[in-house]
Design an enzyme around this catalytic site. Structure first.
Site, PDB file in Angstrom:
ATOM      1  N   TYR A 148       0.852   4.273  -2.690  1.00 19.81           N
ATOM      2  CA  TYR A 148       0.676   5.689  -2.364  1.00 19.81           C
ATOM      3  C   TYR A 148       1.875   6.523  -2.810  1.00 19.81           C
ATOM      4  O   TYR A 148       1.723   7.673  -3.247  1.00 19.81           O
ATOM      5  CB  TYR A 148       0.426   5.849  -0.863  1.00 19.81           C
ATOM      6  CG  TYR A 148      -0.805   5.119  -0.386  1.00 19.81           C
ATOM      7  CD1 TYR A 148      -1.958   5.059  -1.180  1.00 19.81           C
ATOM      8  CD2 TYR A 148      -0.840   4.469   0.844  1.00 19.81           C
ATOM      9  CE1 TYR A 148      -3.091   4.381  -0.761  1.00 19.81           C
ATOM     10  CE2 TYR A 148      -1.971   3.786   1.273  1.00 19.81           C
ATOM     11  CZ  TYR A 148      -3.091   3.741   0.463  1.00 19.81           C
ATOM     12  OH  TYR A 148      -4.210   3.075   0.885  1.00 19.81           O
ATOM     13  N   HIS A 203       0.832  -1.202   0.000  1.00 21.10           N
ATOM     14  CA  HIS A 203       0.000   0.000   0.000  1.00 21.10           C
ATOM     15  C   HIS A 203       0.870   1.257   0.000  1.00 21.10           C
ATOM     16  O   HIS A 203       0.567   2.233  -0.696  1.00 21.10           O
ATOM     17  CB  HIS A 203      -0.916   0.014   1.220  1.00 21.10           C
ATOM     18  CG  HIS A 203      -1.868  -1.142   1.265  1.00 21.10           C
ATOM     19  ND1 HIS A 203      -2.694  -1.387   2.343  1.00 21.10           N
ATOM     20  CD2 HIS A 203      -2.135  -2.125   0.365  1.00 21.10           C
ATOM     21  CE1 HIS A 203      -3.424  -2.460   2.099  1.00 21.10           C
ATOM     22  NE2 HIS A 203      -3.089  -2.933   0.909  1.00 21.10           N
TER      23      HIS A 203
END
Length: 319
Positions: free
Chosen positions: A93, A89
């Site tokens: 990002y 993740h």
């Protein structure tokens, strides 16, 4: 095997494998340059800044707190997989930062959002208040130590992953409902599924503790959890005031507060506590979220995992 449910969660997580390289951001670049209004650009910049810092807090808590005290081997297998997913993740990002914010100085400011953007700093302070409390505990020796551990885990599950991130996902899916930022939505589909599994694992750990030590779940713990969730809503509402400060057609602060209260009630119910708000989900576009093998006219490819499990995430009354 004493806790086979955790081993099954680990096996299911392995089936849900995806990579950032699969996400196509080509449409997003066109949208950023030609379609987004200034107010929508402000929303996206703030959202990406939060994403860039939020999962790092989660990963640190996993390694420094949860792994230390959740010591059954089956659960640690799942936590090891979750740490991989949190790193994935963060990579997603960071890729958003590189793609959406080409200016180096602006990107550096976004990456340091927890220090220089007040609405994000407030969320960071909330996290550290509730999850840093057991950093100094080498062992959970006393009843109060165990409560502190539970508060950490509940904050992680119900507030950080279960409220802050679910609030952020609402903005993403709102933009997708307008046909904007397909790459962001495609990646969010996968993150959404991962975060839901992380949250469910944490809630299962809490339930296992309840079965083994029910005396910990007294009125005092319930009051502290209710206080925590109330604080989380106020932090997330302050973030909404920032994101929506320039006016976004179709998304109001009133609806956002109702949505946050609706999600909070679901978390309280899962924890065996009474609902506080009685709010309904005002966002119809969230009720349509099926994050497995989702294809619609906004997307060019099917957003399925490389190896998937059947099922869907939906914002129904049992969510």
């Amino acid at each position: 095997m004493r806790y086979p449910q955790f081993y099954e969660m680990y096996r299911n997580a392995i089936r849900n494998t995806w990579t950032v390289e699969e996400i196509d951001f080509s449409d997003d670049l066109v949208d950023l340059q030609r379609k987004l209004l200034p107010a929508e650009r402000h929303l996206i910049n703030r959202l990406v800044a939060f994403f860039a810092t939020g999962d790092s807090i989660v990963a640190n808590n996993l390694v420094l707190n949860l792994y230390q005290h959740i010591n059954t081997p089956e659960a640690r297998m799942y936590l090891s997989r979750q740490l991989y997913e949190e790193a994935l993740h963060v990579q997603f990002y960071l890729t958003l930062l590189d793609t959406y914010i080409p200016d180096q100085a602006e990107r550096a400011q976004a990456f340091a959002a927890i220090e220089n953007i007040p609405s994000i700093r407030r969320k960071g302070e909330f996290c550290f208040k509730w999850i840093d409390s057991i950093n100094s505990l080498d062992e959970l020796r006393t009843r109060e130590d165990r409560k502190q551990f539970l508060l950490n885990l509940i904050c992680f599950a119900a507030c950080i992953e279960g409220l802050f991130f679910f609030g952020a996902f609402a903005y993403v899916y709102f933009l997708r409902s307008k046909g904007l930022l397909n790459g962001l939505a495609a990646g969010t589909n996968w993150v959404f599924r991962d975060e839901s599994c992380h949250m469910n694992f944490a809630f299962e750990v809490i339930e296992q503790v309840r079965r083994e030590e029910p005396d910990l779940f007294d009125e005092d713990l319930g009051a502290r959890v209710t206080e925590m969730i109330g604080e989380a809503i106020e932090c997330e509402y302050g973030f909404a005031e920032d994101l929506l400060s320039q006016g976004i057609g179709g998304m109001s602060l009133t609806d956002m507060r109702e949505y946050l209260q609706f999600v909070a009630d679901q978390r309280l119910t899962t924890l065996g506590l009474p609902k506080i708000y009685g709010s309904k989900n005002p966002f119809g576009f969230m009720e349509l979220q099926d994050v497995q093998e989702l294809t619609n006219f906004f997307e060019r490819t099917v957003s399925s995992y490389q190896v998937g499990v059947k099922g869907e995430v939906a914002f129904d009354e049992e969510f």
